[in-house]
Design a protein around this motif. Sequence first.
Motif, PDB file in Angstrom:
ATOM      1  N   ALA A  76       0.830  -1.209   0.000  1.00 50.28           N
ATOM      2  CA  ALA A  76       0.000   0.000   0.000  1.00 50.28           C
ATOM      3  C   ALA A  76       0.862   1.256   0.000  1.00 50.28           C
ATOM      4  O   ALA A  76       0.597   2.220  -0.751  1.00 50.28           O
ATOM      5  CB  ALA A  76      -0.927  -0.021   1.217  1.00 50.28           C
ATOM      6  N   ALA A  77       1.906   1.270   0.842  1.00 54.55           N
ATOM      7  CA  ALA A  77       2.787   2.439   0.895  1.00 54.55           C
ATOM      8  C   ALA A  77       3.519   2.624  -0.431  1.00 54.55           C
ATOM      9  O   ALA A  77       3.636   3.755  -0.943  1.00 54.55           O
ATOM     10  CB  ALA A  77       3.782   2.275   2.042  1.00 54.55           C
ATOM     11  N   TRP A  78       4.043   1.519  -0.978  1.00 57.46           N
ATOM     12  CA  TRP A  78       4.744   1.588  -2.271  1.00 57.46           C
ATOM     13  C   TRP A  78       3.837   2.159  -3.351  1.00 57.46           C
ATOM     14  O   TRP A  78       4.229   3.055  -4.107  1.00 57.46           O
ATOM     15  CB  TRP A  78       5.223   0.190  -2.637  1.00 57.46           C
ATOM     16  CG  TRP A  78       5.764   0.057  -4.047  1.00 57.46           C
ATOM     17  CD1 TRP A  78       5.041  -0.161  -5.178  1.00 57.46           C
ATOM     18  CD2 TRP A  78       7.127   0.159  -4.448  1.00 57.46           C
ATOM     19  NE1 TRP A  78       5.864  -0.217  -6.278  1.00 57.46           N
ATOM     20  CE2 TRP A  78       7.158  -0.026  -5.854  1.00 57.46           C
ATOM     21  CE3 TRP A  78       8.320   0.368  -3.766  1.00 57.46           C
ATOM     22  CZ2 TRP A  78       8.335  -0.010  -6.578  1.00 57.46           C
ATOM     23  CZ3 TRP A  78       9.497   0.386  -4.499  1.00 57.46           C
ATOM     24  CH2 TRP A  78       9.506   0.209  -5.880  1.00 57.46           C
ATOM     25  N   THR A  79       2.613   1.630  -3.435  1.00 59.62           N
ATOM     26  CA  THR A  79       1.685   2.062  -4.476  1.00 59.62           C
ATOM     27  C   THR A  79       1.371   3.546  -4.350  1.00 59.62           C
ATOM     28  O   THR A  79       1.392   4.295  -5.336  1.00 59.62           O
ATOM     29  CB  THR A  79       0.387   1.237  -4.380  1.00 59.62           C
ATOM     30  OG1 THR A  79       0.688  -0.144  -4.606  1.00 59.62           O
ATOM     31  CG2 THR A  79      -0.631   1.702  -5.396  1.00 59.62           C
ATOM     32  N   THR A  80       1.088   3.979  -3.135  1.00 63.47           N
ATOM     33  CA  THR A  80       0.738   5.386  -2.923  1.00 63.47           C
ATOM     34  C   THR A  80       1.894   6.308  -3.291  1.00 63.47           C
ATOM     35  O   THR A  80       1.717   7.340  -3.960  1.00 63.47           O
ATOM     36  CB  THR A  80       0.326   5.609  -1.458  1.00 63.47           C
ATOM     37  OG1 THR A  80      -0.754   4.724  -1.123  1.00 63.47           O
ATOM     38  CG2 THR A  80      -0.112   7.046  -1.238  1.00 63.47           C
ATOM     39  N   LEU A  81       3.118   5.928  -2.872  1.00 65.02           N
ATOM     40  CA  LEU A  81       4.277   6.768  -3.167  1.00 65.02           C
ATOM     41  C   LEU A  81       4.570   6.820  -4.668  1.00 65.02           C
ATOM     42  O   LEU A  81       4.908   7.885  -5.215  1.00 65.02           O
ATOM     43  CB  LEU A  81       5.497   6.241  -2.409  1.00 65.02           C
ATOM     44  CG  LEU A  81       5.462   6.417  -0.888  1.00 65.02           C
ATOM     45  CD1 LEU A  81       6.662   5.736  -0.242  1.00 65.02           C
ATOM     46  CD2 LEU A  81       5.428   7.897  -0.525  1.00 65.02           C
ATOM     47  N   VAL A  82       4.445   5.690  -5.347  1.00 59.41           N
ATOM     48  CA  VAL A  82       4.711   5.658  -6.790  1.00 59.41           C
ATOM     49  C   VAL A  82       3.694   6.506  -7.537  1.00 59.41           C
ATOM     50  O   VAL A  82       4.034   7.255  -8.467  1.00 59.41           O
ATOM     51  CB  VAL A  82       4.704   4.202  -7.308  1.00 59.41           C
ATOM     52  CG1 VAL A  82       4.716   4.174  -8.841  1.00 59.41           C
ATOM     53  CG2 VAL A  82       5.910   3.447  -6.758  1.00 59.41           C
ATOM     54  N   ILE A  83       2.417   6.421  -7.134  1.00 56.56           N
ATOM     55  CA  ILE A  83       1.380   7.215  -7.810  1.00 56.56           C
ATOM     56  C   ILE A  83       1.609   8.704  -7.576  1.00 56.56           C
ATOM     57  O   ILE A  83       1.515   9.529  -8.506  1.00 56.56           O
ATOM     58  CB  ILE A  83      -0.011   6.786  -7.310  1.00 56.56           C
ATOM     59  CG1 ILE A  83      -0.341   5.379  -7.815  1.00 56.56           C
ATOM     60  CG2 ILE A  83      -1.076   7.775  -7.766  1.00 56.56           C
ATOM     61  CD1 ILE A  83      -1.637   4.820  -7.294  1.00 56.56           C
ATOM     62  N   ILE A  84       1.950   9.072  -6.331  1.00 50.97           N
ATOM     63  CA  ILE A  84       2.227  10.493  -6.048  1.00 50.97           C
ATOM     64  C   ILE A  84       3.428  10.969  -6.851  1.00 50.97           C
ATOM     65  O   ILE A  84       3.417  12.068  -7.443  1.00 50.97           O
ATOM     66  CB  ILE A  84       2.469  10.693  -4.542  1.00 50.97           C
ATOM     67  CG1 ILE A  84       1.170  10.466  -3.763  1.00 50.97           C
ATOM     68  CG2 ILE A  84       3.008  12.102  -4.270  1.00 50.97           C
ATOM     69  CD1 ILE A  84       1.340  10.523  -2.259  1.00 50.97           C
ATOM     70  N   GLY A  85       4.486  10.135  -6.904  1.00 51.87           N
ATOM     71  CA  GLY A  85       5.660  10.510  -7.693  1.00 51.87           C
ATOM     72  C   GLY A  85       5.337  10.673  -9.159  1.00 51.87           C
ATOM     73  O   GLY A  85       5.834  11.603  -9.822  1.00 51.87           O
ATOM     74  N   ALA A  86       4.506   9.776  -9.706  1.00 49.47           N
ATOM     75  CA  ALA A  86       4.141   9.875 -11.119  1.00 49.47           C
ATOM     76  C   ALA A  86       3.339  11.146 -11.391  1.00 49.47           C
ATOM     77  O   ALA A  86       3.523  11.812 -12.414  1.00 49.47           O
ATOM     78  CB  ALA A  86       3.343   8.648 -11.542  1.00 49.47           C
TER      79      ALA A  86
END
Length: 383
Positions: A76-86
């Motif tokens: 969940a943390a990985w997904t959220t951070l990757v989406i915010i970065g994108a």
Amino acid sequence: MRTSNDPDGPNVVTRPGRRSAPLSWPVVIFWLVGITAALAVTGVVLSRETRLAPFLVFLPTLIAGRGTVRQTAVAAAWTTLVIIGALLRSPVETGAAYVSVIAFAVILSGLSLAQAVQRVRREGEIVRLRSAAAALQRQILHPFPLVTDELVVHGLYEPVEEDNQVGGDVYEVVATPFGSRVFIADVQGKGLPAISAAFAVLNSFREAALTEPTLTAVVNALENSVLRHNSFAVHAGEHERFVTALVLNVGSGTKVQAIDCGHVPPFLLDGERPGRVSLGEASVPLGLASLDPEPRTVRSFELPQGATLLLCTDGVTEARSPSGDFFPLEERLVSLGDVPPDDVARTLRNELQQHTRGRLTDDTALLVLRRKPVLPTQSAPGD
């Protein structure tokens, strides 16, 4: 009656309740990095990085189905951070769309975590339930072999392992003044209520087998036991249950008395034509005598000295292959003629595992009765 204390021959061939095999961390990392990289490359090729990034929100849901709570949280943390970065790298056109994507990712991640917590808790409850059931079975069912003046009995009992489907198969062999009395039964349904009914009828058999002079009286006592248990069950808000059972009386002669209460009939392993023992039409299961005006009938059949008899529950006869074929027990009896009695149960269990590809869906109970040969009487010295 004597029983064996051999640790290699327990009456309950059972394994602890099992959780679904969790994902390893390398697999989780491979999924996270691999799927993220695949979407990134696809986004670069299609020039749609920002539009493809939200697809990552489904990663925590995939992990939650098999992974631990910690692995789901990392996903969940990985997904959220990757989406915010994108989104920061390639901002969307409006702030509302930005907020919507982030909010959707956070909500779905939270639901995934809740799913993982609930699954792990449910699997833990199943493990505890199966462990408690196995402990009860080990305490109440006697270990093999069971030995009386007339019989040596080998066998196994292996409860099914899936979910909370603990079953109600029971067995007993009792040495009595009237001969060796044998009991094998299968309670309708699954779960702890079925085990409760099974133990009630088992205890009733142990008492009646020692005190009742006729097999009919023993079965009547079992019938009354099931009716009493059903009465208590109704008051407790549970379902009534019936019990299929086979009760035998093996005396010193070659004749065996039997009453079949809707159970799988016995199978003779010896002779040129091993197969099912004919007991005529079976009586109704225990607990349903009021539905049949005819009294239960005692049948007799021959069991010569040194002969072997197989008793089982429908977990054996109704075991299915992946293609839906029933286990051909009667066909396998021919090959069992040369197998030592103490190996018959183990051999059948291996064949069942092969037939079902290791996916048994019901309890497996087997009793292998070997009638003791009559030893010649020795003359006293000087006779």
